[in-house]
Design a protein around this motif. Structure first.
Motif, PDB file in Angstrom:
ATOM      1  N   ILE A  43       0.782  -1.722  -0.226  1.00 54.77           N
ATOM      2  CA  ILE A  43       0.491  -0.181   0.180  1.00 54.77           C
ATOM      3  C   ILE A  43       1.242   1.092  -0.443  1.00 54.77           C
ATOM      4  O   ILE A  43       2.363   1.656   0.983  1.00 54.77           O
ATOM      5  CB  ILE A  43      -1.022  -0.459   1.335  1.00 54.77           C
ATOM      6  CG1 ILE A  43      -1.537  -1.687   1.186  1.00 54.77           C
ATOM      7  CG2 ILE A  43      -2.022   0.814   1.326  1.00 54.77           C
ATOM      8  CD1 ILE A  43      -2.692  -1.157   2.442  1.00 54.77           C
ATOM      9  N   ASP A  44       0.910   1.908  -1.085  1.00 56.18           N
ATOM     10  CA  ASP A  44       1.444   3.612  -1.412  1.00 56.18           C
ATOM     11  C   ASP A  44       0.736   4.332  -1.698  1.00 56.18           C
ATOM     12  O   ASP A  44       0.246   4.463  -1.743  1.00 56.18           O
ATOM     13  CB  ASP A  44       2.408   3.476  -2.720  1.00 56.18           C
ATOM     14  CG  ASP A  44       3.164   4.402  -2.829  1.00 56.18           C
ATOM     15  OD1 ASP A  44       3.888   5.537  -1.741  1.00 56.18           O
ATOM     16  OD2 ASP A  44       3.449   4.694  -3.594  1.00 56.18           O
ATOM     17  N   ARG A  88     -12.343   4.315  -2.566  1.00 51.97           N
ATOM     18  CA  ARG A  88     -13.634   5.430  -3.055  1.00 51.97           C
ATOM     19  C   ARG A  88     -14.084   6.081  -2.329  1.00 51.97           C
ATOM     20  O   ARG A  88     -14.456   7.372  -2.056  1.00 51.97           O
ATOM     21  CB  ARG A  88     -13.215   5.980  -4.683  1.00 51.97           C
ATOM     22  CG  ARG A  88     -12.440   5.580  -5.412  1.00 51.97           C
ATOM     23  CD  ARG A  88     -12.499   5.912  -6.496  1.00 51.97           C
ATOM     24  NE  ARG A  88     -11.136   5.381  -7.468  1.00 51.97           N
ATOM     25  CZ  ARG A  88     -11.159   4.628  -8.713  1.00 51.97           C
ATOM     26  NH1 ARG A  88     -12.323   3.971  -8.855  1.00 51.97           N
ATOM     27  NH2 ARG A  88     -10.125   3.796  -9.071  1.00 51.97           N
ATOM     28  N   GLN A  89     -15.171   5.123  -1.337  1.00 52.53           N
ATOM     29  CA  GLN A  89     -16.233   6.308  -0.180  1.00 52.53           C
ATOM     30  C   GLN A  89     -15.135   6.166   0.681  1.00 52.53           C
ATOM     31  O   GLN A  89     -16.140   6.548   1.974  1.00 52.53           O
ATOM     32  CB  GLN A  89     -16.553   4.378  -0.769  1.00 52.53           C
ATOM     33  CG  GLN A  89     -17.490   3.628  -1.599  1.00 52.53           C
ATOM     34  CD  GLN A  89     -18.079   2.331  -1.213  1.00 52.53           C
ATOM     35  OE1 GLN A  89     -18.831   2.156   0.323  1.00 52.53           O
ATOM     36  NE2 GLN A  89     -18.515   1.674  -2.407  1.00 52.53           N
ATOM     37  N   SER A  90     -13.965   6.094   1.090  1.00 52.67           N
ATOM     38  CA  SER A  90     -13.968   6.383   2.355  1.00 52.67           C
ATOM     39  C   SER A  90     -13.369   7.980   2.231  1.00 52.67           C
ATOM     40  O   SER A  90     -13.197   8.637   1.020  1.00 52.67           O
ATOM     41  CB  SER A  90     -11.794   5.553   2.207  1.00 52.67           C
ATOM     42  OG  SER A  90     -11.731   6.579   3.643  1.00 52.67           O
ATOM     43  N   PRO A  91     -13.866   9.068   2.985  1.00 55.67           N
ATOM     44  CA  PRO A  91     -13.860  10.309   2.998  1.00 55.67           C
ATOM     45  C   PRO A  91     -13.283  11.246   2.758  1.00 55.67           C
ATOM     46  O   PRO A  91     -12.762  12.326   2.931  1.00 55.67           O
ATOM     47  CB  PRO A  91     -14.725  10.925   4.295  1.00 55.67           C
ATOM     48  CG  PRO A  91     -14.422   9.558   5.289  1.00 55.67           C
ATOM     49  CD  PRO A  91     -14.662   8.795   4.395  1.00 55.67           C
ATOM     50  N   THR A  95      -7.895   9.361  -4.447  1.00 52.44           N
ATOM     51  CA  THR A  95      -7.388   8.482  -5.729  1.00 52.44           C
ATOM     52  C   THR A  95      -7.860   7.817  -5.062  1.00 52.44           C
ATOM     53  O   THR A  95      -6.472   7.026  -4.296  1.00 52.44           O
ATOM     54  CB  THR A  95      -7.156   8.782  -6.695  1.00 52.44           C
ATOM     55  OG1 THR A  95      -5.500   9.055  -6.088  1.00 52.44           O
ATOM     56  CG2 THR A  95      -7.457  10.183  -7.262  1.00 52.44           C
ATOM     57  N   ALA A  96      -7.824   5.934  -6.040  1.00 51.62           N
ATOM     58  CA  ALA A  96      -7.096   4.966  -5.517  1.00 51.62           C
ATOM     59  C   ALA A  96      -7.273   4.244  -6.824  1.00 51.62           C
ATOM     60  O   ALA A  96      -8.239   3.497  -8.003  1.00 51.62           O
ATOM     61  CB  ALA A  96      -8.295   3.802  -4.649  1.00 51.62           C
ATOM     62  N   LEU A 110      -2.736   4.897  -3.562  1.00 47.44           N
ATOM     63  CA  LEU A 110      -3.910   5.893  -3.474  1.00 47.44           C
ATOM     64  C   LEU A 110      -2.956   7.226  -3.269  1.00 47.44           C
ATOM     65  O   LEU A 110      -2.272   7.772  -2.434  1.00 47.44           O
ATOM     66  CB  LEU A 110      -4.303   5.937  -1.641  1.00 47.44           C
ATOM     67  CG  LEU A 110      -4.719   4.524  -0.983  1.00 47.44           C
ATOM     68  CD1 LEU A 110      -5.005   4.477  -0.187  1.00 47.44           C
ATOM     69  CD2 LEU A 110      -5.639   4.102  -1.593  1.00 47.44           C
ATOM     70  N   THR A 111      -3.646   8.666  -3.493  1.00 44.76           N
ATOM     71  CA  THR A 111      -3.446   9.715  -2.669  1.00 44.76           C
ATOM     72  C   THR A 111      -4.493   9.867  -2.034  1.00 44.76           C
ATOM     73  O   THR A 111      -6.023  10.359  -2.574  1.00 44.76           O
ATOM     74  CB  THR A 111      -4.154  10.773  -4.483  1.00 44.76           C
ATOM     75  OG1 THR A 111      -4.972  10.768  -4.789  1.00 44.76           O
ATOM     76  CG2 THR A 111      -2.265  10.207  -5.064  1.00 44.76           C
TER      77      THR A 111
END
Length: 251
Positions: A43-44, A88-91, A95-96, A110-111
């Motif tokens: 995970i980056d 992407r559902q995380s607040p 981007t994923a 992720l950004t």
């Protein structure tokens, strides 16, 4: 009708080569998944101007909670598109991207949304503003964020505080100097600095860039000589002038 066998053979050969190339590219981009399980999940999280809310362990827990963490699962059963959609559902996720690699590995990049200001309003609201003006729920607090207090509703936070916050996070001097922005009942702004015992009055939120430029010059070439605790009040409300009130001496 005479069949041109030579021309037909060339066409068939072209089709065969095209089919081979499509199959070869597909095989190259999609690792052999039969009998392979996911042996590693990397995970980056891309960093931005300020500290965010996410780390790799929290992303892992989020995926586990949604029952889609891919480690030890058959590669053929891992739906990378669904992992992206859930993230992407995380607040806190901007981007994923998720994809499979050779050898049974999963890569997730992720950004995250960038928090720029924490709002603690008089009406009881407590949330963060990201760099796009979206509201983010109260979570772990990055200690270097500026706090905005006072008479703040969500529209004021989006329309006024967001551009100010974006301006401040891009300026290392103000990132280190400003601790708090206070919004007065008439919508004018005060600043509480990290260094010095004075309050800075900005007035209306118009022409903020010019006001801060003028104030920065005063900090660098005025207060550095006169002393950080000489004044109790500094106003840059009006163009081309700075009004200072000396700190009263107690007898």
């Amino acid at each position: 009708m005479t069949v041109n066998w030579k021309k037909t053979a060339v066409v068939v050969l072209d089709i065969a080569i095209a089919v081979y190339l499509v199959l070869a590219i597909t095989a190259f981009n999609k690792p052999d998944e039969l009998g392979t399980v996911c042996s590693e999940v990397k995970i980056d999280i891309q960093r931005d101007l300020t500290d965010g809310f996410l780390n790799a362990e929290e992303v892992k827990k989020f995926l586990e909670h949604n029952k889609i963490y891919p480690l030890a699962k058959p590669m053929s059963e891992i739906d990378t598109r669904r992992i992206e959609d859930v993230l992407r559902q995380s607040p806190f996720v901007e981007t994923a991207e998720c994809y499979k690699t050779q050898g049974g590995n999963i890569r997730i990049t992720l950004t995250q949304k960038t928090p720029i200001i924490r709002v603690i309003a008089d009406n009881g609201d407590d949330y963060y503003i990201d760099n796009h003006g979206s509201m983010m729920s109260n979570s772990r607090y990055p200690s270097n964020l500026i706090i905005a207090t006072g008479h703040i509703n969500k529209q004021f936070a989006k329309k006024v505080l967001t551009p100010i916050g974006n301006m401040l996070v891009k300026n290392e001097f103000w990132q280190n100097q400003i601790e708090q922005i206070n919004v007065l009942p008439d919508g004018t702004l005060e600043i509480v600095p990290r260094v010095g015992e004075h309050i800075i009055y900005l007035g209306s939120p118009a022409n903020m860039e010019k006001k801060l430029e003028r104030l920065e010059k005063f900090y660098r070439y005025g207060l550095s000589e006169a002393g950080w605790n000489k004044y109790s009040y500094i106003s840059v409300e009006f163009d081309n002038q700075i009004i200072c009130k000396k700190k009263q001496k107690h007898i």
